[in-house]
Design a protein around this motif. Structure first.
Motif, PDB file in Angstrom:
ATOM      1  N   MET A  11      25.484  13.156  20.048  1.00  0.00           N
ATOM      2  CA  MET A  11      26.834  12.865  19.579  1.00  0.00           C
ATOM      3  C   MET A  11      27.797  13.961  20.020  1.00  0.00           C
ATOM      4  SD  MET A  11      26.065  11.286  15.796  1.00  0.00           S
ATOM      5  CE  MET A  11      27.588  10.307  15.809  1.00  0.00           C
ATOM      6  N   ARG A  12      29.034  13.553  20.208  1.00  0.00           N
ATOM      7  CA  ARG A  12      30.046  14.485  20.720  1.00  0.00           C
ATOM      8  C   ARG A  12      31.356  14.295  19.965  1.00  0.00           C
ATOM      9  NH1 ARG A  12      31.601  15.077  27.138  1.00  0.00           N
ATOM     10  NH2 ARG A  12      33.233  16.659  26.913  1.00  0.00           N
ATOM     11  N   ARG A  13      32.013  15.404  19.727  1.00  0.00           N
ATOM     12  CA  ARG A  13      33.365  15.374  19.148  1.00  0.00           C
ATOM     13  C   ARG A  13      34.281  16.155  20.073  1.00  0.00           C
ATOM     14  NH1 ARG A  13      36.863  18.580  16.499  1.00  0.00           N
ATOM     15  NH2 ARG A  13      38.148  17.746  14.800  1.00  0.00           N
ATOM     16  N   HIS A  14      35.314  15.497  20.557  1.00  0.00           N
ATOM     17  CA  HIS A  14      36.262  16.151  21.446  1.00  0.00           C
ATOM     18  C   HIS A  14      37.195  17.063  20.658  1.00  0.00           C
ATOM     19  CE1 HIS A  14      35.231  13.968  25.124  1.00  0.00           C
ATOM     20  NE2 HIS A  14      35.019  12.921  24.337  1.00  0.00           N
ATOM     21  N   ALA A  15      37.525  18.187  21.254  1.00  0.00           N
ATOM     22  CA  ALA A  15      38.429  19.140  20.607  1.00  0.00           C
ATOM     23  C   ALA A  15      39.787  18.500  20.388  1.00  0.00           C
ATOM     24  CB  ALA A  15      38.565  20.401  21.470  1.00  0.00           C
ATOM     25  N   ARG A  16      40.379  18.811  19.284  1.00  0.00           N
ATOM     26  CA  ARG A  16      41.701  18.293  18.949  1.00  0.00           C
ATOM     27  C   ARG A  16      42.715  19.430  19.021  1.00  0.00           C
ATOM     28  NH1 ARG A  16      39.678  14.808  13.673  1.00  0.00           N
ATOM     29  NH2 ARG A  16      38.275  13.395  14.833  1.00  0.00           N
ATOM     30  N   SER A  17      43.856  19.132  19.553  1.00  0.00           N
ATOM     31  CA  SER A  17      44.898  20.151  19.680  1.00  0.00           C
ATOM     32  C   SER A  17      45.397  20.538  18.293  1.00  0.00           C
ATOM     33  CB  SER A  17      46.071  19.629  20.515  1.00  0.00           C
ATOM     34  OG  SER A  17      45.641  19.285  21.817  1.00  0.00           O
ATOM     35  N   ALA A  18      45.577  21.839  18.117  1.00  0.00           N
ATOM     36  CA  ALA A  18      46.101  22.325  16.847  1.00  0.00           C
ATOM     37  C   ALA A  18      47.550  21.863  16.674  1.00  0.00           C
ATOM     38  CB  ALA A  18      46.037  23.853  16.804  1.00  0.00           C
TER      39      ALA A  18
END
Length: 203
Positions: A192-199
Motif C-alpha cells: 500500500m502507498r500513500r502519496h505525500a500531501r502538500s502542507a
C-alpha cells in the motif's frame, strides 16, 4: 518490556507471520519469535526509528528515506537465530522475502529508496479502539507530508484500516499457494502507498 509483548501478541494475528510461524513446531517456537521481536524493536529504538504509545501498548517501527536497514549487529543476531529454525520455516521466510521483493520492484521500483516505510505496527488488543495505531501512522505520514515523501507498507489483513488513513493498494501477491504443507487458503500480501500531501500554508 511491554513493547515486545505487544508485538508478540499482535503478530500472531498477522496472516503472513502466522503462515511462517505455523511451520515452527519446535519447543523454542515462542522464545524464537519473542527474540526476533525484541531484536527488531531494539534496533528501531537504537536507530531512532521506533514509536510507542502508552508505555508500549502500541508500537511502530518505521524507516525513513535513505535509511540503510537494520544495523549489522542486529542482522548478524537475526541470522544466528534463523539458523536454528526448522527447515520449513526457513523455506517460508525465503518464499515471503522473494515475493515481497518482486512486488516491491513492480509496484515501487527505485522510488522506494525515497519513501518512508511503516515496517511494523501493532496495538495490544485490550487497548485497541483508542486511536493509538492511527496516531502512530499519522506521525509518519505527517513526516512524509512535511518533506514531500510518500509512505509505503506491506500488510496481509489490515488493508482496510490503512485505507481509512489515505493509503491505497499499489500491488498484490500471495504466498502459500505452492506449499504442500500449508492446508489453508493462500495468504494475500498487499503493498500500500500513500502519496505525500502538500502542507496547507496559512497567510
Amino acid at each position: 518490556m511491554q513493547g515486545i509483548e505487544t508485538m508478540t501478541i499482535t503478530m500472531k494475528d498477522e496472516h503472513m507471520i502466522n503462515y511462517i510461524s505455523s511451520a515452527d513446531t519446535s519447543a523454542f517456537r515462542g522464545a524464537r519469535w519473542r527474540l526476533r521481536n525484541g531484536l527488531t524493536l531494539a534496533d528501531g529504538i537504537y536507530n531512532g526509528r521506533a514509536l510507542t504509545v502508552d508505555g508500549g501498548r502500541s508500537v511502530m517501527r518505521y524507516a525513513a528515506p535513505g535509511d540503510g536497514g537494520m544495523s549489522w549487529t542486529c542482522l548478524i543476531l537475526m541470522s544466528l537465530l534463523d539458523k536454528s529454525a526448522p527447515a520449513n520455516v526457513k523455506a517460508r521466510f525465503q518464499e515471503c522475502g522473494e515475493k515481497i521483493e518482486a512486488l516491491k520492484e513492480t509496484a515501487l521500483g527505485d522510488e522506494a529508496e525515497n519513501m518512508y516505510e511503516i515496517e511494523i505496527l501493532g496495538t495490544d488488543p485490550e487497548y485497541q479502539g483508542r486511536g493509538y495505531a492511527s496516531a502512530l501512522v499519522n506521525t509518519v505520514t505527517d513526516m512524509g507530508d512535511a518533506d514531500g515523501h510518500d509512505v509505503w507498507l506491506l500488510t496481509s489483513n489490515a488493508y482496510k484500516f490503512y485505507e481509512l488513513l489515505g493509503f491505497s493498494v499499489a500491488g498484490e501477491t500471495t504466498v502459500g499457494a505452492e506449499d504442500p504443507t500449508w492446508d489453508q487458503e493462500p495468504v494475500a500480501l498487499r503493498l500500500m502507498r500513500r502519496h505525500a500531501r502538500s502542507a496547507i500554508k496559512m497567510f
